[in-house]
Design a protein around this motif. Structure first.
Motif, PDB file in Angstrom:
ATOM      1  N   GLY A 104       7.458   6.426   9.220  1.00 45.98           N
ATOM      2  CA  GLY A 104       6.656   6.175  10.409  1.00 45.98           C
ATOM      3  C   GLY A 104       5.545   5.180  10.121  1.00 45.98           C
ATOM      4  O   GLY A 104       4.837   5.318   9.126  1.00 45.98           O
ATOM      5  N   LYS A 105       5.444   4.172  11.011  1.00 48.97           N
ATOM      6  CA  LYS A 105       4.384   3.171  10.854  1.00 48.97           C
ATOM      7  C   LYS A 105       3.214   3.524  11.762  1.00 48.97           C
ATOM      8  O   LYS A 105       3.389   3.640  12.971  1.00 48.97           O
ATOM      9  CB  LYS A 105       4.903   1.785  11.267  1.00 48.97           C
ATOM     10  CG  LYS A 105       5.913   1.187  10.326  1.00 48.97           C
ATOM     11  CD  LYS A 105       6.375  -0.177  10.848  1.00 48.97           C
ATOM     12  CE  LYS A 105       7.441  -0.779   9.971  1.00 48.97           C
ATOM     13  NZ  LYS A 105       8.675   0.022   9.872  1.00 48.97           N
ATOM     14  N   LYS A 106       2.027   3.634  11.152  1.00 43.92           N
ATOM     15  CA  LYS A 106       0.819   3.867  11.946  1.00 43.92           C
ATOM     16  C   LYS A 106       0.397   2.545  12.577  1.00 43.92           C
ATOM     17  O   LYS A 106      -0.186   2.493  13.645  1.00 43.92           O
ATOM     18  CB  LYS A 106      -0.282   4.395  11.021  1.00 43.92           C
ATOM     19  CG  LYS A 106      -1.454   5.020  11.725  1.00 43.92           C
ATOM     20  CD  LYS A 106      -2.426   5.617  10.719  1.00 43.92           C
ATOM     21  CE  LYS A 106      -3.047   4.529   9.853  1.00 43.92           C
ATOM     22  NZ  LYS A 106      -3.996   5.055   8.868  1.00 43.92           N
ATOM     23  N   SER A 107       0.720   1.461  11.862  1.00 42.87           N
ATOM     24  CA  SER A 107       0.431   0.120  12.373  1.00 42.87           C
ATOM     25  C   SER A 107       1.554  -0.805  11.904  1.00 42.87           C
ATOM     26  O   SER A 107       2.098  -0.626  10.816  1.00 42.87           O
ATOM     27  CB  SER A 107      -0.921  -0.345  11.818  1.00 42.87           C
ATOM     28  OG  SER A 107      -0.947  -1.737  11.605  1.00 42.87           O
ATOM     29  N   LYS A 108       1.902  -1.766  12.764  1.00 42.66           N
ATOM     30  CA  LYS A 108       2.985  -2.691  12.400  1.00 42.66           C
ATOM     31  C   LYS A 108       2.449  -3.988  11.830  1.00 42.66           C
ATOM     32  O   LYS A 108       3.144  -4.700  11.138  1.00 42.66           O
ATOM     33  CB  LYS A 108       3.841  -3.001  13.634  1.00 42.66           C
ATOM     34  CG  LYS A 108       4.729  -1.826  14.021  1.00 42.66           C
ATOM     35  CD  LYS A 108       5.644  -2.185  15.176  1.00 42.66           C
ATOM     36  CE  LYS A 108       6.381  -0.950  15.635  1.00 42.66           C
ATOM     37  NZ  LYS A 108       6.955  -1.076  16.956  1.00 42.66           N
ATOM     38  N   ASN A 109       1.220  -4.331  12.171  1.00 43.06           N
ATOM     39  CA  ASN A 109       0.657  -5.587  11.694  1.00 43.06           C
ATOM     40  C   ASN A 109      -0.833  -5.412  11.394  1.00 43.06           C
ATOM     41  O   ASN A 109      -1.642  -5.474  12.299  1.00 43.06           O
ATOM     42  CB  ASN A 109       0.865  -6.671  12.767  1.00 43.06           C
ATOM     43  CG  ASN A 109       0.485  -8.030  12.261  1.00 43.06           C
ATOM     44  OD1 ASN A 109       0.365  -8.235  11.062  1.00 43.06           O
ATOM     45  ND2 ASN A 109       0.244  -8.960  13.179  1.00 43.06           N
ATOM     46  N   PRO A 110      -1.189  -5.134  10.154  1.00 49.34           N
ATOM     47  CA  PRO A 110      -0.343  -5.019   8.971  1.00 49.34           C
ATOM     48  C   PRO A 110       0.474  -3.721   8.986  1.00 49.34           C
ATOM     49  O   PRO A 110       0.126  -2.799   9.726  1.00 49.34           O
ATOM     50  CB  PRO A 110      -1.355  -4.991   7.822  1.00 49.34           C
ATOM     51  CG  PRO A 110      -2.565  -4.357   8.427  1.00 49.34           C
ATOM     52  CD  PRO A 110      -2.606  -4.829   9.861  1.00 49.34           C
ATOM     53  N   VAL A 111       1.513  -3.683   8.161  1.00 44.21           N
ATOM     54  CA  VAL A 111       2.329  -2.479   8.082  1.00 44.21           C
ATOM     55  C   VAL A 111       1.556  -1.394   7.323  1.00 44.21           C
ATOM     56  O   VAL A 111       1.160  -1.590   6.176  1.00 44.21           O
ATOM     57  CB  VAL A 111       3.674  -2.766   7.358  1.00 44.21           C
ATOM     58  CG1 VAL A 111       4.467  -1.481   7.188  1.00 44.21           C
ATOM     59  CG2 VAL A 111       4.495  -3.782   8.138  1.00 44.21           C
ATOM     60  N   LEU A 112       1.323  -0.286   8.024  1.00 41.10           N
ATOM     61  CA  LEU A 112       0.634   0.849   7.401  1.00 41.10           C
ATOM     62  C   LEU A 112       1.410   2.126   7.686  1.00 41.10           C
ATOM     63  O   LEU A 112       1.907   2.315   8.797  1.00 41.10           O
ATOM     64  CB  LEU A 112      -0.782   0.988   7.967  1.00 41.10           C
ATOM     65  CG  LEU A 112      -1.761  -0.151   7.684  1.00 41.10           C
ATOM     66  CD1 LEU A 112      -3.062   0.054   8.449  1.00 41.10           C
ATOM     67  CD2 LEU A 112      -2.038  -0.271   6.190  1.00 41.10           C
ATOM     68  N   PRO A 113       1.523   3.013   6.693  1.00 42.29           N
ATOM     69  CA  PRO A 113       2.292   4.244   6.893  1.00 42.29           C
ATOM     70  C   PRO A 113       1.441   5.344   7.541  1.00 42.29           C
ATOM     71  O   PRO A 113       0.215   5.349   7.384  1.00 42.29           O
ATOM     72  CB  PRO A 113       2.652   4.639   5.458  1.00 42.29           C
ATOM     73  CG  PRO A 113       1.508   4.137   4.642  1.00 42.29           C
ATOM     74  CD  PRO A 113       0.992   2.897   5.323  1.00 42.29           C
ATOM     75  N   TYR A 114       2.092   6.250   8.245  1.00 39.58           N
ATOM     76  CA  TYR A 114       1.379   7.395   8.819  1.00 39.58           C
ATOM     77  C   TYR A 114       0.860   8.339   7.743  1.00 39.58           C
ATOM     78  O   TYR A 114      -0.163   8.975   7.906  1.00 39.58           O
ATOM     79  CB  TYR A 114       2.319   8.197   9.736  1.00 39.58           C
ATOM     80  CG  TYR A 114       2.121   7.885  11.195  1.00 39.58           C
ATOM     81  CD1 TYR A 114       1.015   8.383  11.884  1.00 39.58           C
ATOM     82  CD2 TYR A 114       3.037   7.104  11.879  1.00 39.58           C
ATOM     83  CE1 TYR A 114       0.838   8.098  13.224  1.00 39.58           C
ATOM     84  CE2 TYR A 114       2.869   6.815  13.221  1.00 39.58           C
ATOM     85  CZ  TYR A 114       1.762   7.314  13.886  1.00 39.58           C
ATOM     86  OH  TYR A 114       1.580   7.031  15.202  1.00 39.58           O
TER      87      TYR A 114
END
Ligand code: 2P0
Length: 303
Positions: free
Chosen positions: A18-28
Motif C-alpha cells: 500500500g502506498k501512502k503517497s505516490k509522488n514521492p512513493v511512500l509506504p503505509y
C-alpha cells in the motif's frame, strides 16, 4: 569489458503493501527485507544503433508500453537525454512472477543509468531514485533493509545467516500486477487499516527479534505478516487471491518440516510461489527433504 550493472532481488519479511503517497512513493507501513544474492538482474545501456530507444529483457525486445514505462522513469532522474539508447537487461529471476524481478531489475537499471550517464550519485541518492521506479527496489541496496513511512531506507544489521529457497508453483507472469493489486487493496479492502496497524507492530517486533538473534520469532512474524497481507486481497472488491491450491500445499510442507524439527518458515508475495526462510546451517537438510516432497522446481536463492 563486461560493463553490466547488477541489481538484486529482495523478499520482505515484513511486507510493503500500500502506498501512502505516490509522488514521492511512500509506504503505509514500515517494511523490512532480506536480499537474495542468487536472484539478480544485470543491465547495460548503450548508444542505439537503430536511432530509436529499445529495451530488451533476456534478448527479447519489449513492447512499446514497457519501453515507455522505463523511459518515463529514466527521464525523471536523467534530464535532457539527447540520444537514443538501447537498454539490455538479463534476469535470473522469472519476470513478474512474484519473485521480486521488479526490485532486481529497477536496481540494475538505476545503477546502469548512473554509469552510462555519469550521474555520480551516492548510494543514498540511488536508493531514493530506485523506489520511484519500484517501491521495494530501494531495499535491494542492502543485505537487510528497512523502508520507513517517511521514505528513509536503512541498513539492518543481522548476525544470523538467513537463507531462502523458492518452492516454485508457477513461473508465469502474474495476471494482476502488484501495483494494481496494492491499489485495489488500499481503496477497497475492508481490513486494510487493520493490516497497516498489524504490520507496524510486526515491524517493531521483527527488529527486536533480529537484534536478539531469535530465529523462531523472526519466522513466526514473517509467516503471520505474509498471511495478513494476503488476507487483504480476499477482503478487496472485487476479491482476488495470488495463492493457488499448490501454494497452500507448499505452505503445508513447510509447516510439516518444522513440526518434524527442521526449523523453516514460509512467505509469499504478489504471486503463487512460496519462499522458505531458514538458517543457512540447515540448508542441506531442508533442501534434501523439500526435494523429495516438492515435485516442481526449487530455486536456491542464497549461497
Ligand atoms: C514487498 N511487494 O514488500 C511487497 C510484498 C509484493 C508483495 O513490493 O508499485 O514493485 O512498484 O512500488 O515494489 C512488489 O511491488 O511495487 C512489492 P511498486 P513493487 O516486497
Amino acid at each position: 569489458m563486461d560493463s553490466y550493472s547488477v541489481g538484486y532481488a529482495n523478499i520482505a519479511l515484513v511486507k510493503y503493501w500500500g502506498k501512502k503517497s505516490k509522488n514521492p512513493v511512500l509506504p503505509y507501513n514500515p517494511n523490512l527485507s532480506l536480499r537474495l544474492d542468487n536472484l539478480y538482474s544485470k543491465t547495460k545501456i548503450e548508444k542505439s544503433k537503430n536511432n530509436e530507444n529499445e529495451f530488451y529483457i533476456n534478448d527479447e525486445k519489449q513492447s512499446l508500453e514497457e519501453l515507455n514505462k522505463i523511459m518515463n522513469f529514466i527521464q525523471k532522474f536523467v534530464p535532457n537525454i539527447n540520444e537514443k539508447i538501447t537498454i539490455k537487461s538479463y534476469n535470473t529471476v522469472p519476470t513478474a512472477a512474484g519473485l521480486s524481478s521488479s526490485s532486481s531489475g529497477t536496481m540494475a537499471l538505476v545503477l546502469a543509468c548512473n554509469e552510462y550517464f555519469n550521474l555520480q550519485k551516492t548510494t543514498k541518492e540511488l536508493v531514493q531514485i530506485s523506489k520511484e521506479g519500484s517501491g521495494s527496489s530501494c531495499r535491494s541496496f542492502y543485505k537487510m533493509a528497512s523502508w520507513l513511512e517517511n521514505g528513509e531506507v536503512e541498513e539492518i544489521k543481522c548476525d544470523l545467516d538467513l537463507s531462502m529457497m523458492v518452492l516454485v508453483v508457477d513461473e508465469n507472469r502474474k495476471k494482476i500486477s502488484s501495483r494494481e493489486a496494492m491499489e485495489r487493496c488500499v481503496t477497497t479492502s475492508t481490513n486494510f487499516n487493520d493490516w497497516v496497524e498489524a504490520a507496524k507492530i510486526d515491524f517493531e517486533e521483527m527488529k527486536i527479534a533480529i537484534k536478539e538473534n531469535d530465529f523462531s520469532k523472526i519466522g513466526e512474524i514473517t509467516e503471520r505478516n505474509a498471511l495478513y497481507m494476503h488476507s487483504t486481497t480476499e477482503y478487496a472488491t472485487p476479491s482476488f487471491s495470488f495463492l493457488t491450491d499448490d501454494s497452500y500445499k507448499a505452505m503445508e510442507l513447510v509447516k510439516n518440516l518444522r513440526n518434524e524439527g527442521l526449523e523453516c518458515y514460509f512467505t509469499m508475495d504478489a504471486g503463487p510461489n512460496v519462499k522458505v526462510l531458514y538458517l543457512k546451517e540447515n540448508h542441506e537438510k531442508i533442501y534434501r527433504e523439500l526435494e523429495k516432497l516438492w515435485k516442481k522446481k526449487i530455486i536456491q536463492c542464497t549461497q
